[in-house]
Design a protein around this motif. Sequence first.
Motif, mmCIF file in Angstrom:
data_model
loop_
_atom_site.group_PDB
_atom_site.id
_atom_site.type_symbol
_atom_site.label_atom_id
_atom_site.label_comp_id
_atom_site.label_asym_id
_atom_site.label_seq_id
_atom_site.Cartn_x
_atom_site.Cartn_y
_atom_site.Cartn_z
ATOM 1 N N GLU A 216 -64.101 25.048 -4.803
ATOM 2 C CA GLU A 216 -64.124 25.089 -3.340
ATOM 3 C C GLU A 216 -63.053 24.201 -2.732
ATOM 4 O O GLU A 216 -62.639 23.203 -3.327
ATOM 5 C CB GLU A 216 -65.487 24.624 -2.786
ATOM 6 C CG GLU A 216 -66.654 25.535 -3.104
ATOM 7 C CD GLU A 216 -67.464 25.064 -4.300
ATOM 8 O OE1 GLU A 216 -68.382 25.796 -4.724
ATOM 9 O OE2 GLU A 216 -67.162 23.970 -4.826
ATOM 10 N N ALA A 236 -75.405 23.085 -0.571
ATOM 11 C CA ALA A 236 -75.944 24.152 0.277
ATOM 12 C C ALA A 236 -75.063 25.397 0.199
ATOM 13 O O ALA A 236 -75.555 26.531 0.143
ATOM 14 C CB ALA A 236 -76.049 23.668 1.720
ATOM 15 N N HIS A 237 -73.744 25.189 0.163
ATOM 16 C CA HIS A 237 -72.807 26.313 0.052
ATOM 17 C C HIS A 237 -73.041 27.092 -1.242
ATOM 18 O O HIS A 237 -73.080 28.330 -1.233
ATOM 19 C CB HIS A 237 -71.380 25.750 0.092
ATOM 20 C CG HIS A 237 -70.305 26.776 -0.139
ATOM 21 N ND1 HIS A 237 -69.852 27.606 0.863
ATOM 22 C CD2 HIS A 237 -69.602 27.097 -1.256
ATOM 23 C CE1 HIS A 237 -68.910 28.393 0.373
ATOM 24 N NE2 HIS A 237 -68.745 28.106 -0.911
ATOM 25 N N THR A 240 -76.711 28.899 -1.379
ATOM 26 C CA THR A 240 -76.852 30.086 -0.520
ATOM 27 C C THR A 240 -75.878 31.181 -0.923
ATOM 28 O O THR A 240 -75.840 32.235 -0.290
ATOM 29 C CB THR A 240 -76.609 29.727 0.957
ATOM 30 O OG1 THR A 240 -75.334 29.094 1.087
ATOM 31 C CG2 THR A 240 -77.681 28.806 1.484
ATOM 32 N N ALA A 242 -72.754 31.344 -0.502
ATOM 33 C CA ALA A 242 -71.933 31.631 0.663
ATOM 34 C C ALA A 242 -70.462 31.752 0.287
ATOM 35 O O ALA A 242 -70.002 31.184 -0.705
ATOM 36 C CB ALA A 242 -72.105 30.523 1.709
ATOM 37 N N THR A 245 -69.079 28.025 4.425
ATOM 38 C CA THR A 245 -70.169 27.301 5.077
ATOM 39 C C THR A 245 -69.557 26.407 6.157
ATOM 40 O O THR A 245 -68.597 25.680 5.903
ATOM 41 C CB THR A 245 -70.970 26.457 4.080
ATOM 42 O OG1 THR A 245 -71.490 27.321 3.049
ATOM 43 C CG2 THR A 245 -72.137 25.762 4.772
ATOM 44 N N ARG A 269 -77.571 32.153 8.240
ATOM 45 C CA ARG A 269 -76.336 32.933 8.232
ATOM 46 C C ARG A 269 -75.826 33.105 9.659
ATOM 47 O O ARG A 269 -76.591 33.388 10.575
ATOM 48 C CB ARG A 269 -76.579 34.294 7.587
ATOM 49 C CG ARG A 269 -75.316 35.109 7.371
ATOM 50 C CD ARG A 269 -75.570 36.262 6.434
ATOM 51 N NE ARG A 269 -74.368 37.038 6.201
ATOM 52 C CZ ARG A 269 -74.253 37.982 5.267
ATOM 53 N NH1 ARG A 269 -75.298 38.244 4.478
ATOM 54 N NH2 ARG A 269 -73.132 38.647 5.101
ATOM 55 N N TYR A 311 -65.496 22.733 7.135
ATOM 56 C CA TYR A 311 -65.840 23.943 6.394
ATOM 57 C C TYR A 311 -65.772 23.710 4.881
ATOM 58 O O TYR A 311 -64.928 22.958 4.398
ATOM 59 C CB TYR A 311 -64.864 25.086 6.733
ATOM 60 C CG TYR A 311 -64.513 25.206 8.193
ATOM 61 C CD1 TYR A 311 -65.430 25.708 9.106
ATOM 62 C CD2 TYR A 311 -63.266 24.811 8.667
ATOM 63 C CE1 TYR A 311 -65.112 25.826 10.456
ATOM 64 C CE2 TYR A 311 -62.934 24.916 10.007
ATOM 65 C CZ TYR A 311 -63.860 25.417 10.896
ATOM 66 O OH TYR A 311 -63.533 25.518 12.238
ATOM 67 N N ARG A 346 -70.347 36.394 3.678
ATOM 68 C CA ARG A 346 -71.496 35.537 3.947
ATOM 69 C C ARG A 346 -70.995 34.199 4.473
ATOM 70 O O ARG A 346 -70.456 33.380 3.728
ATOM 71 C CB ARG A 346 -72.337 35.316 2.689
ATOM 72 C CG ARG A 346 -73.641 34.583 3.021
ATOM 73 C CD ARG A 346 -74.598 34.482 1.855
ATOM 74 N NE ARG A 346 -75.872 33.977 2.349
ATOM 75 C CZ ARG A 346 -76.933 34.721 2.605
ATOM 76 N NH1 ARG A 346 -76.868 36.023 2.427
ATOM 77 N NH2 ARG A 346 -78.040 34.176 3.061
ATOM 78 N N GLN A 348 -72.244 30.886 6.282
ATOM 79 C CA GLN A 348 -73.477 30.137 6.520
ATOM 80 C C GLN A 348 -73.242 28.946 7.451
ATOM 81 O O GLN A 348 -72.136 28.406 7.521
ATOM 82 C CB GLN A 348 -74.016 29.593 5.195
ATOM 83 C CG GLN A 348 -74.618 30.636 4.266
ATOM 84 C CD GLN A 348 -75.988 31.094 4.709
ATOM 85 O OE1 GLN A 348 -76.284 32.279 4.736
ATOM 86 N NE2 GLN A 348 -76.845 30.141 5.057
ATOM 87 N N TYR A 350 -74.457 25.000 8.233
ATOM 88 C CA TYR A 350 -75.094 23.818 7.633
ATOM 89 C C TYR A 350 -75.388 22.867 8.785
ATOM 90 O O TYR A 350 -74.464 22.321 9.403
ATOM 91 C CB TYR A 350 -74.151 23.186 6.615
ATOM 92 C CG TYR A 350 -74.659 21.905 5.990
ATOM 93 C CD1 TYR A 350 -75.538 21.936 4.915
ATOM 94 C CD2 TYR A 350 -74.244 20.659 6.460
ATOM 95 C CE1 TYR A 350 -75.989 20.764 4.325
ATOM 96 C CE2 TYR A 350 -74.693 19.480 5.875
ATOM 97 C CZ TYR A 350 -75.570 19.540 4.808
ATOM 98 O OH TYR A 350 -76.007 18.381 4.227
#
Length: 529
Positions: A216, A236-237, A240, A242, A245, A269, A311, A346, A348, A350
């Motif tokens: 990432e 979390a990214h 999910t 994603a 995020t 989302r 992000y 996707r 998302q 946070y």
Amino acid sequence: MASMAATVALTLPCSNRSKPSLSSSASSSHEGRMSKAATLSFSSSQLCSGDIKTAAFGVLRRHTTNHPNPTPHVVSPKAVSDSKNSQTCLDPDASRSVLGIILGGGAGTRLYPLTKKRAKPAVPLGANYRLIDIPVSNCLNSNISKIYVLTQFNSASLNRHLSRAYASNVMGGYKNEGFVEVLAAQQSPENPNWFQGTADAVRQYLWLFEEHNVLEFLILAGDHLYRMDYERFIQAHRETDADITVAALPMDEKRATAFGLMKIDEEGRIVEFAEKPKGDQLKAMRVDTTILGLDDERAKEMPYIASMGIYVVSKNVMLDLLRDKFPGANDFGSEVIPGATSIGMRVQAYLYDGYWEDIGTIEAFYNANLGITKKPVPDFSFYDRSSPIYTQPRYLPPSKMLDADVTDSVIGEGCVIKNCKIHHSVVGLRSCISEGAVIEDALLMGADYYETDADRRFLAAKGSVPIGIGKNSHIKRAIIDKNARIGDNVKIINGDNVQEAARETDGYFIKSGIVTVIKDALIPSGTVI
């Protein structure tokens, strides 16, 4: 959530599975996380014990095929949030799998004259620090040690600060592969232009970023004041599944028009974007406050969700978006993120619910600095042992206060303060304040160097003024930039309550009623502003 006695089924990465490859294959990165998931059942009282960590909320997951009932299961009900009770279990860890990219911002015209001789991230903050120290320290405290800082305006002081503060042989917490490097805008055969925006700045250096074997990219701003654990954000990214995020926070109506706003569903989302909406368009962006998990009173005060300009983007998604899907897009917030949503990626949210301030204007900068003097609890505290804010080691002596009356103030390193009164102010390093001075509701940035007694005698002989605040001067609701020379009996109090004035030749500006004395300016004795 359900009661504490309830048993919860969560889909978590299996602890003994092989680590995901840090390859550039989009399909393996996207599909591998879902296909190799395992299901664990445990009571909620065990959520943070041992190696078991909480999964992201609101994500549709599948049980593995060897489970007796391979039916879909929903972990619910709220959007992903910045829970202080959650723990992280990144695999691979952030130091190997995440590249931090800090955007230095544009020319910083709204912060002028503080940006007259420096890039916006290099503006001094909180007596001892600079703005860039905030995102860099957040990265280091989050185990992210590969960091680039992108800038193109007045970057000399920023380069100097970063090289002195974050050299790998100075920071003991660094691993061999860690670095903090400045990437200035440059011309190339492919692109002869300066950075045209946040997305364009990243696009111009994709050739370098893609060389890093990471999963990432973490995109940050260099002019925000906050403290965040990016590992939770990245977890979390991943959980999910994603593509992108976006860090977001609840926002009141008064400030909402200055931000990009979003709507989210119960899975967190993002389903709708609006960039700095006003009027009816703003009202249309009010959200179902039950999704935010706020109490009724706060939900009424904060009915919008604003993007923080922070992000996490999966590496292959970033390459695809900037090169193929939106090759002409210049900005993340108004073009790339809404565009990614529109093509079905996707994206998302946070939810972050701590202190955060965008240091974009003189007024915001002034209020953020004075906020650290607030009692009993400051808006932002530098006194967090577990998440310190790092900066350049200067090896200055302790501040010396001789018969001074100091209340509700923060004093930086190496100051000499003589028989004066200081109230509700922030005094920067190496500040020299003379007898009889009164400093109220003010921000003094201090000096880059000391003047010797010989220097002062020489200045006095030719009728000039030494660096610092002269005798019996009165400064109120003002910002005094570095190395300013304020003579004796000067009054900087804005007695006429002027809101806006550009007096650069006289050494100062007034914005939002706040007088800002320019760096290296000389205000002669007896001047009244």
